[in-house]
Design an enzyme around this catalytic site. Structure first.
Site, PDB file in Angstrom:
ATOM      1  N   ASP A   1       0.824  -1.213   0.000  1.00 20.54           N
ATOM      2  CA  ASP A   1       0.000   0.000   0.000  1.00 20.54           C
ATOM      3  C   ASP A   1       0.861   1.268   0.000  1.00 20.54           C
ATOM      4  OD1 ASP A   1      -2.440   1.325   0.106  1.00 20.54           O
ATOM      5  OD2 ASP A   1      -3.213   0.105   1.743  1.00 20.54           O
TER       6      ASP A   1
ATOM      7  N   ASP B   1      -9.868   3.542  -3.462  1.00 22.05           N
ATOM      8  CA  ASP B   1     -10.600   2.353  -3.002  1.00 22.05           C
ATOM      9  C   ASP B   1     -11.975   2.229  -3.646  1.00 22.05           C
ATOM     10  OD1 ASP B   1      -8.450   2.309  -1.362  1.00 22.05           O
ATOM     11  OD2 ASP B   1      -9.588   1.944   0.474  1.00 22.05           O
TER      12      ASP B   1
HETATM   13  C1  GAL Z   1      -6.027   1.396   1.448  1.00 20.53           C
HETATM   14  C2  GAL Z   1      -6.115   0.385   0.325  1.00 20.53           C
HETATM   15  C3  GAL Z   1      -7.213  -0.596   0.679  1.00 20.53           C
HETATM   16  C4  GAL Z   1      -6.863  -1.288   1.982  1.00 20.53           C
HETATM   17  C5  GAL Z   1      -6.633  -0.241   3.077  1.00 20.53           C
HETATM   18  C6  GAL Z   1      -6.113  -0.870   4.353  1.00 20.53           C
HETATM   19  O1  GAL Z   1      -5.038   2.314   1.161  1.00 20.53           O
HETATM   20  O2  GAL Z   1      -6.373   1.041  -0.896  1.00 20.53           O
HETATM   21  O3  GAL Z   1      -7.388  -1.538  -0.365  1.00 20.53           O
HETATM   22  O4  GAL Z   1      -5.717  -2.076   1.812  1.00 20.53           O
HETATM   23  O5  GAL Z   1      -5.710   0.746   2.659  1.00 20.53           O
HETATM   24  O6  GAL Z   1      -5.884   0.073   5.372  1.00 20.53           O
END
Ligand code: GAL
Length: 380
Positions: free
Chosen positions: A126, A183
């Site tokens: 991430d 997301d």
């Molecule tokens: C976001 C990511 C999500 C999930 C989340 C977890 O940045 O895009 O898919 O992994 O963090 O905190």
């Protein structure tokens, strides 16, 4: 070579957020087998954010939270491998993960070694809390090399949400898939916006490195723990799944597959659609007429996809809130009337056989729905 085809599996984030534990992961693993998901091609079981303790140990290693994962991660890996599936985990390029857990910035090689010792097969990486002084491309290159040198084949699932146009460089730095958008949420507009923002970026999505437009929300019906929870209708989930299949996006289920309803279960197990997603040529569809006025308004699309073995897919997508008539001239698909060729067409969902079709086709598509035909190109 990893990721010869778009990876398929399940990820904990959308439905469970921080609410993850060993029992859940083992149950999901069992369900993948029992319900036929494994047989359909779903392979990776991925634990997303919130699995770790808030501090590294005295050797600087990441530590699984013993309350959530009492037997540690290798135990889970062994269980998953014992069922013939693969195990995925999560870290982040910043100094903390999105949920505030220790992250891999400046710990890339140590963490890659740790994941290899736990027999991890997939790492989602991430982009939260990335230092202002850092270099995004270099951060993904560093973890890519750390994984490549850790002594184990680990699929590198980069997730930088589209920062610095990753479709331009993620293949070069060695990622196997890369998240190109923010997301996804359990909401129709989220699906639509994500798809339309990426439809022209799939030219670089091919074996070895695929554009990832985020997890599937199919079957969540508003039951997830994170983000917007409007839920979608069955037709909307259908259109979402069709789009991910047409574009050869990774198919990572985000719902609770232990309790998903029949409609969504059948959809995610639809062999015809999965075959389209996994076609060995991995070609993105042509966006028919994309420079004409009728498709510039983002209300409808006609996607035409070449599969291997003389098979073609024509999909009519109605992104709009009202029913729409969608039509296509075969000349747009490279099959002019003068060629004396046509497509022998079948509707993938209804099974209706249209026979040999030439020149022109028109259908009424309900709001947020789609029609998908497969066909062989033959002489009239
Ligand atoms: C976001 C990511 C999500 C999930 C989340 C977890 O940045 O895009 O898919 O992994 O963090 O905190």
């Amino acid at each position: 070579m990893l990721a010869k085809k778009p990876p398929m599996g399940w990820n904990s984030w959308n439905t469970f957020g921080e609410n993850i534990n060993e029992q859940l992961i083992l149950e999901i693993t069992d369900i993948l087998i029992e319900k036929g998901y494994k047989e359909a091609g779903y392979e990776y079981v991925v634990i997303d954010d919130c699995w770790a303790l808030r501090e590294r140990d005295k050797n600087g290693r990441l530590v699984p939270n013993p309350e959530k994962f009492p037997h540690g991660m290798k135990y889970i890996a062994d269980y998953i491998h014992g069922k013939g599936l693969k195990f995925g985990m999560y870290s982040c390029a910043g100094v903390l993960t999105c949920a505030g857990y220790p992250s891999s910035y400046d710990h890339e090689y140590t963490d890659a070694t740790t994941f290899a010792e736990w027999n991890v097969d997939y790492l989602k990486y991430d982009f939260c809390n990335f230092p202002k002084s850092g270099n995004c491309i270099n951060a993904y290159l560093t973890m890519s090399l750390a994984l490549r040198s850790c002594g184990r084949d680990i699929l590198f699932a980069a997730c930088n949400w589209g920062v610095q146009e990753p479709w331009q460089w993620m293949r070069s730095v060695g990622a196997h898939i890369y998240r190109s958008t923010g997301d996804i949420f359990d909401n129709y507009n989220s699906v639509k916006d994500i798809m339309l923002s990426q439809e022209k970026n799939f030219s670089m999505s091919a074996p070895g490195c695929f554009n990832d437009i985020d997890m599937l929300i199919v079957g969540m019906y508003g039951k997830g723990l994170v983000g917007v929870k409007d839920g979608c209708t069955d037709d909307e989930y259908k259109t979402h799944f069709v789009l991910w299949c047409l574009f050869g996006a990774p198919l990572m289920m985000g719902g609770d597959i232990r309790s998903v309803n029949d409609y969504s279960e059948k959809l995610m197990l639809n062999k015809e659609l999965i075959r389209i997603n996994q076609d060995e040529e991995c070609r993105p569809p042509v966006i028919l007429n994309s420079y004409n006025d009728d498709t510039n308004d983002n209300t409808t699309r006609k996607y035409f996809k070449i599969l291997s073995d003389n098979e073609y897919i024509l999909a009519f997508i109605n992104y709009d809130d009202n029913p729409k008539d969608i039509s296509a001239y075969f000349a747009e698909m490279g099959i002019p009337y003068s060629s004396e060729m046509g497509l022998e067409m079948t509707d993938i969902f209804t099974g209706e056989k249209l026979g040999m079709v030439r020149d022109f086709i028109r259908k009424t598509v309900p709001a947020h729905d789609c029609i998908v035909f497969k066909g062989a190109l033959i002489h009239a």
